[in-house]
Motif scaffolding. Structure first.
Motif, PDB file in Angstrom:
ATOM      1  N   THR A  89      35.794  32.528  39.303  1.00 53.30           N
ATOM      2  CA  THR A  89      35.022  32.331  38.221  1.00 53.30           C
ATOM      3  C   THR A  89      34.858  32.717  37.181  1.00 53.30           C
ATOM      4  O   THR A  89      34.983  32.876  35.512  1.00 53.30           O
ATOM      5  CB  THR A  89      33.166  31.676  39.075  1.00 53.30           C
ATOM      6  N   TYR A  90      34.198  34.377  37.184  1.00 54.38           N
ATOM      7  CA  TYR A  90      33.551  35.205  35.861  1.00 54.38           C
ATOM      8  C   TYR A  90      34.999  35.560  35.359  1.00 54.38           C
ATOM      9  O   TYR A  90      35.056  34.993  33.760  1.00 54.38           O
ATOM     10  CB  TYR A  90      33.343  36.840  36.487  1.00 54.38           C
ATOM     11  N   ASN A  91      36.569  35.671  35.545  1.00 54.66           N
ATOM     12  CA  ASN A  91      37.434  36.226  34.941  1.00 54.66           C
ATOM     13  C   ASN A  91      37.664  34.694  34.056  1.00 54.66           C
ATOM     14  O   ASN A  91      37.806  34.839  33.526  1.00 54.66           O
ATOM     15  CB  ASN A  91      38.544  36.256  35.512  1.00 54.66           C
ATOM     16  N   ASP A  92      37.736  33.197  35.134  1.00 51.18           N
ATOM     17  CA  ASP A  92      38.124  31.884  33.880  1.00 51.18           C
ATOM     18  C   ASP A  92      37.178  31.607  33.067  1.00 51.18           C
ATOM     19  O   ASP A  92      37.932  31.238  32.124  1.00 51.18           O
ATOM     20  CB  ASP A  92      38.033  31.395  34.942  1.00 51.18           C
ATOM     21  N   LEU A  93      35.846  32.353  33.397  1.00 54.11           N
ATOM     22  CA  LEU A  93      34.713  32.050  31.371  1.00 54.11           C
ATOM     23  C   LEU A  93      35.484  32.917  30.690  1.00 54.11           C
ATOM     24  O   LEU A  93      35.425  32.385  29.574  1.00 54.11           O
ATOM     25  CB  LEU A  93      33.561  32.522  32.788  1.00 54.11           C
ATOM     26  N   VAL A  94      35.630  33.955  31.030  1.00 62.01           N
ATOM     27  CA  VAL A  94      35.666  35.073  30.254  1.00 62.01           C
ATOM     28  C   VAL A  94      37.180  34.345  29.904  1.00 62.01           C
ATOM     29  O   VAL A  94      37.546  34.711  28.044  1.00 62.01           O
ATOM     30  CB  VAL A  94      36.207  36.684  30.511  1.00 62.01           C
ATOM     31  N   ASP A  95      37.995  33.862  30.202  1.00 66.48           N
ATOM     32  CA  ASP A  95      39.573  34.046  29.894  1.00 66.48           C
ATOM     33  C   ASP A  95      39.960  32.450  29.637  1.00 66.48           C
ATOM     34  O   ASP A  95      40.991  31.884  29.089  1.00 66.48           O
ATOM     35  CB  ASP A  95      40.437  34.312  31.047  1.00 66.48           C
ATOM     36  N   ALA A 154      32.939  44.115  36.074  1.00 70.72           N
ATOM     37  CA  ALA A 154      32.320  43.041  34.545  1.00 70.72           C
ATOM     38  C   ALA A 154      33.474  43.638  33.821  1.00 70.72           C
ATOM     39  O   ALA A 154      33.662  43.219  32.998  1.00 70.72           O
ATOM     40  CB  ALA A 154      31.031  43.932  34.544  1.00 70.72           C
ATOM     41  N   LEU A 155      34.521  44.094  33.458  1.00 68.48           N
ATOM     42  CA  LEU A 155      34.807  45.323  32.652  1.00 68.48           C
ATOM     43  C   LEU A 155      36.734  44.696  32.611  1.00 68.48           C
ATOM     44  O   LEU A 155      37.021  44.742  31.911  1.00 68.48           O
ATOM     45  CB  LEU A 155      35.369  47.133  32.798  1.00 68.48           C
ATOM     46  N   PRO A 166      45.948  46.747  32.669  1.00 67.31           N
ATOM     47  CA  PRO A 166      44.494  45.916  33.744  1.00 67.31           C
ATOM     48  C   PRO A 166      44.864  46.009  34.691  1.00 67.31           C
ATOM     49  O   PRO A 166      43.593  45.698  35.438  1.00 67.31           O
ATOM     50  CB  PRO A 166      44.741  44.713  32.964  1.00 67.31           C
ATOM     51  N   GLN A 167      45.638  46.399  35.357  1.00 70.88           N
ATOM     52  CA  GLN A 167      46.172  46.268  37.000  1.00 70.88           C
ATOM     53  C   GLN A 167      45.345  47.209  37.355  1.00 70.88           C
ATOM     54  O   GLN A 167      44.998  47.296  38.416  1.00 70.88           O
ATOM     55  CB  GLN A 167      47.745  46.531  36.666  1.00 70.88           C
ATOM     56  N   LEU A 168      45.390  48.048  36.454  1.00 72.64           N
ATOM     57  CA  LEU A 168      44.577  50.276  37.305  1.00 72.64           C
ATOM     58  C   LEU A 168      43.126  49.440  37.109  1.00 72.64           C
ATOM     59  O   LEU A 168      42.656  49.949  38.001  1.00 72.64           O
ATOM     60  CB  LEU A 168      44.481  50.953  35.725  1.00 72.64           C
ATOM     61  N   PHE A 169      42.562  48.734  36.463  1.00 68.85           N
ATOM     62  CA  PHE A 169      41.470  48.172  36.532  1.00 68.85           C
ATOM     63  C   PHE A 169      40.785  47.197  37.686  1.00 68.85           C
ATOM     64  O   PHE A 169      39.658  47.031  38.262  1.00 68.85           O
ATOM     65  CB  PHE A 169      40.684  47.691  35.176  1.00 68.85           C
ATOM     66  N   LEU A 170      41.482  46.717  37.364  1.00 65.97           N
ATOM     67  CA  LEU A 170      42.177  45.516  39.006  1.00 65.97           C
ATOM     68  C   LEU A 170      41.915  46.872  40.348  1.00 65.97           C
ATOM     69  O   LEU A 170      41.385  46.189  41.106  1.00 65.97           O
ATOM     70  CB  LEU A 170      42.871  44.570  39.243  1.00 65.97           C
ATOM     71  N   GLY A 171      43.247  47.552  40.226  1.00 61.36           N
ATOM     72  CA  GLY A 171      42.394  47.996  41.193  1.00 61.36           C
ATOM     73  C   GLY A 171      41.709  48.858  41.426  1.00 61.36           C
ATOM     74  O   GLY A 171      41.127  49.407  42.551  1.00 61.36           O
ATOM     75  N   LEU A 172      41.097  49.451  40.485  1.00 61.73           N
ATOM     76  CA  LEU A 172      39.390  50.269  41.222  1.00 61.73           C
ATOM     77  C   LEU A 172      38.854  49.342  40.986  1.00 61.73           C
ATOM     78  O   LEU A 172      38.023  49.961  42.084  1.00 61.73           O
ATOM     79  CB  LEU A 172      39.329  50.337  39.072  1.00 61.73           C
ATOM     80  N   ALA A 173      38.613  47.850  40.722  1.00 58.63           N
ATOM     81  CA  ALA A 173      37.582  47.374  41.831  1.00 58.63           C
ATOM     82  C   ALA A 173      37.962  46.672  43.349  1.00 58.63           C
ATOM     83  O   ALA A 173      36.555  47.102  43.844  1.00 58.63           O
ATOM     84  CB  ALA A 173      37.657  45.329  40.638  1.00 58.63           C
TER      85      ALA A 173
END
Length: 313
Positions: A89-95, A154-155, A166-173
């Motif tokens: 939901t957050y991702n869709d709001l941002v994107d 959030a990032l 961006p996949q690195l940050f997805l992995g972190l989350a």
């Protein structure tokens, strides 16, 4: 409440499962919210859940308990479904502006006009509160650890605008559960969950690179970055490094946790599965990319089964 449920059901998302229970069972006003949370696509919460369950099983074997905590398994499942939905939901709001320009995503609830940004924000809060309710069932160390993950979450949606990784940050989350499952059992951290977390990051970069090949042409048009675009024709070589590194890190985590041979067997069986993914990969076939991406749910079962069996062997 009435305005919150006043939605416009214009049909399912283009690449969603057809005739899913979301579209056939749920009341019409609820369907756009279910699509926003991706309830018709369980692969997302499976991928978020697996590091939690792996870590929980690994910690259970490490402390030589006779049985895994079934209540914790349920809590992690509820939390994974809620927080994956909140993240989507957050991702869709941002994107929402980007999604409107991409063929595969322009039929998502917000760009399609099924849900307003304000309604989506309200739904995001509800899902986050469910996740918080789950989190407070654990010890204080685990609660603080779980809250710390929100900074990475959030990032993530903004990273595709500024980096090829961006996949690195997805992995972190998405791999954070590797820390949380261990902490929930032991009240602390050690090298074993850290190596599990690092392995989860590489695994996530690998499978999401496969997924991102579905959108690489549209991403290039709208200026969205990804490891799929970065690796290009060298994606298979990159996966050898990423999946190979993940396998070594998972085996190292098993070693530091002091687990018995079934855990190593699970990692080895998982490596065979990852090798199959790399062999079958066709980066120019979106349907095959999606199928291989979804197969990582089965990969999760292989590792979990090995770690679970090591509790008793």
């Amino acid at each position: 409440m009435i305005s919150f449920l006043r939605t416009k059901d214009t049909g399912p998302v283009a690449d969603a499962v057809k005739r899913h229970w979301v579209d056939t069972v749920l009341p019409a006003p609820v369907r756009p919210y279910a699509r926003l949370a991706r309830w018709e696509r369980p692969i997302g919460w499976w991928l978020l859940l697996w590091p939690c369950w792996w870590s929980l099983a690994m910690a259970t074997a490490h402390v030589e308990a006779s049985m895994i905590n079934l209540w914790y398994l349920v809590l992690f499942w509820i939390g994974a479904v809620a927080m994956r939905g909140a993240g989507c939901t957050y991702n869709d709001l941002v994107d929402r502006d980007i999604d409107d320009k991409v063929e595969r995503t322009r039929s998502r609830p917000i760009p399609a006009g099924q849900v307003t940004p304000r309604q989506a924000l309200g739904f995001l809060v509800i899902q986050a509160l469910v996740g918080l309710l789950v989190l407070v069932q654990f010890n204080i160390f685990t609660i603080l650890l779980g809250l710390a993950s929100l900074a990475v979450v959030a990032l993530y949606p903004f990273m595709k605008r500024v980096t090829n990784w961006p996949q690195l940050f997805l992995g972190l989350a998405f791999s954070w559960g590797a820390l949380v499952g261990w902490a929930a059992t032991t009240g602390s951290l050690s090298m074993a969950p850290v190596f599990l977390y690092l392995g989860g990051i590489l695994w996530t970069i690998g499978y999401d690179t496969i997924y991102a090949h579905q959108d690489k042409e549209d991403d290039a048009i709208v200026g969205v970055h990804s490891t799929a675009r970065l690796f290009g024709e060298k994606t298979r070589l990159a996966l050898v490094i990423l999946y190979g590194g993940a396998t070594l890190l998972f085996a190292t985590a098993v070693f530091f946790a002091g687990l018995s041979w079934p855990a190593y067997a699970g990692v080895a069986a998982g490596a065979v599965h990852l090798g199959w993914q790399m062999k079958k990969l066709d980066i120019d076939n979106p349907d095959e990319c999606l199928r291989l991406f979804k197969s990582n749910a089965q990969y999760g079962w292989l590792l979990f089964a090995g770690m679970l069996l090591s509790i008793w062997v």
